[in-house]
Write an enzyme that holds these catalytic residues in place. Sequence first.
Site, mmCIF file in Angstrom:
data_model
loop_
_atom_site.group_PDB
_atom_site.id
_atom_site.type_symbol
_atom_site.label_atom_id
_atom_site.label_comp_id
_atom_site.label_asym_id
_atom_site.label_seq_id
_atom_site.Cartn_x
_atom_site.Cartn_y
_atom_site.Cartn_z
ATOM 1 N N ARG A 279 -0.942 -0.561 9.314
ATOM 2 C CA ARG A 279 0.287 -1.068 9.852
ATOM 3 C C ARG A 279 1.092 -1.516 9.169
ATOM 4 O O ARG A 279 2.398 -1.640 9.147
ATOM 5 C CB ARG A 279 -0.733 -2.005 11.365
ATOM 6 C CG ARG A 279 -0.393 -1.478 12.556
ATOM 7 C CD ARG A 279 -1.659 -2.275 13.046
ATOM 8 N NE ARG A 279 -2.517 -2.204 12.527
ATOM 9 C CZ ARG A 279 -3.796 -1.004 12.555
ATOM 10 N NH1 ARG A 279 -3.659 -0.253 14.304
ATOM 11 N NH2 ARG A 279 -4.424 0.076 12.422
ATOM 12 N N THR A 280 0.446 -2.238 7.730
ATOM 13 C CA THR A 280 1.067 -3.452 6.970
ATOM 14 C C THR A 280 2.466 -2.698 6.850
ATOM 15 O O THR A 280 3.595 -2.430 6.828
ATOM 16 C CB THR A 280 0.208 -3.755 6.281
ATOM 17 O OG1 THR A 280 -0.678 -4.517 7.111
ATOM 18 C CG2 THR A 280 1.084 -4.714 5.891
ATOM 19 N N LYS B 271 -5.200 5.152 -14.062
ATOM 20 C CA LYS B 271 -5.602 5.778 -15.806
ATOM 21 C C LYS B 271 -5.886 4.413 -16.474
ATOM 22 O O LYS B 271 -5.897 3.852 -17.542
ATOM 23 C CB LYS B 271 -4.217 6.292 -16.201
ATOM 24 C CG LYS B 271 -4.024 7.904 -15.637
ATOM 25 C CD LYS B 271 -2.115 8.036 -16.458
ATOM 26 C CE LYS B 271 -2.167 9.655 -15.227
ATOM 27 N NZ LYS B 271 -0.352 9.484 -16.405
ATOM 28 N N ARG C 36 -0.294 -4.338 -1.734
ATOM 29 C CA ARG C 36 -1.671 -4.554 -1.475
ATOM 30 C C ARG C 36 -3.095 -3.832 -2.912
ATOM 31 O O ARG C 36 -3.251 -3.503 -2.812
ATOM 32 C CB ARG C 36 -1.978 -3.524 -0.184
ATOM 33 C CG ARG C 36 -3.659 -3.769 0.722
ATOM 34 C CD ARG C 36 -4.004 -3.913 1.842
ATOM 35 N NE ARG C 36 -3.509 -4.108 2.882
ATOM 36 C CZ ARG C 36 -3.347 -4.234 4.936
ATOM 37 N NH1 ARG C 36 -4.043 -3.453 4.479
ATOM 38 N NH2 ARG C 36 -2.870 -5.035 5.097
#
Length: 314
Positions: free
Chosen positions: A59-60, A88, A109
């Site tokens: 959703r976000t 990395k 996020r």
Amino acid sequence: MIGNFNGKHILHGNQFTKEDLGQVMKAAGVFEGGLKNGQTYDLMRGRILATLFFEPSTRTRLSFESAMLRLGGGVISVASGATSSAAKGESIGDTARTVSQYADVIVMRHPQIGSAAEAAATATVPVINAGDGAGQHPTQALLDIYTMQKEVGTLDGIRVALLGDLKNGRTVHALVELMALFKVELILVSPPQLQMPAEIVDGLKKKGLSVHQTDDLMQAAAAADVLYVTRIQKERFSDAADYEKLKGSYVIDNHLLEQAKKDLVILHPLPRVDEIAVEVDAHPGAAYFRQTLNGVYVRMALLALVLGRTGEVI
Ligand code: NCD
């Protein structure tokens, strides 16, 4: 109209004043009305949103990307930490500094608490926190408030029960900060092991909010005007056995709802696992999928506000 937001980062639920909130709600309402009338926008023509998601999301991420596209802008994205240089060993700061050169706004996020603030420290464009571990999720909180205002009509004088994993749930951590701007009565319902962190509860009480903590769902559901259900945050448990003990602690089903007010509004940031039975979806107050759609309007508002582009429509 754009004064408080232009060029700003969106990092924490406690950064908003009541006036700020009013601006977001108003802009979201304008975009909702526009989209429902079939209006298209090119406010963001030539602007680019970068979405950096180092944790799962449906959703976000998609609602932010949809919001940017609906505003006429473009989107570039890292949909998994494994495909970016974070794999990395690149620092959050270096990543944010780099991505700032490719995009006009960053939505991020990440599993680490404080990661969005860390990105904001080196980014040269606005950073929007789309969830920093068990920390905060302010844009979800804004769309939750927008949904409550639409579904209930007001937040003042209502009783809101927050249910589930209040210890690890970032949506509720951000939401209570916004609720403190209203005369809401809060009931926090969780197993004792998953209570809202004491420093957050103390902060709310200091701000004058009425807060009651319990593990008795039945009583809370009977008293509430809004029931905000959350998932037990499996990914935050270091011991799988602890999760197994707590999962399924609370389930909302039609039997429980017989005890609730007739016009109870049921919200959930989603995804749900087993905490709301599918039979509840037919309840008129089951607003969680409407809540999801509201995310697009609120995120259009936020993108337009941080890039100073609402002036033309509001
Ligand atoms: C929430 C999250 O990621 O914190 N989901 C969302 O953004 N709608 C809630 C959750 O995952 O339980």
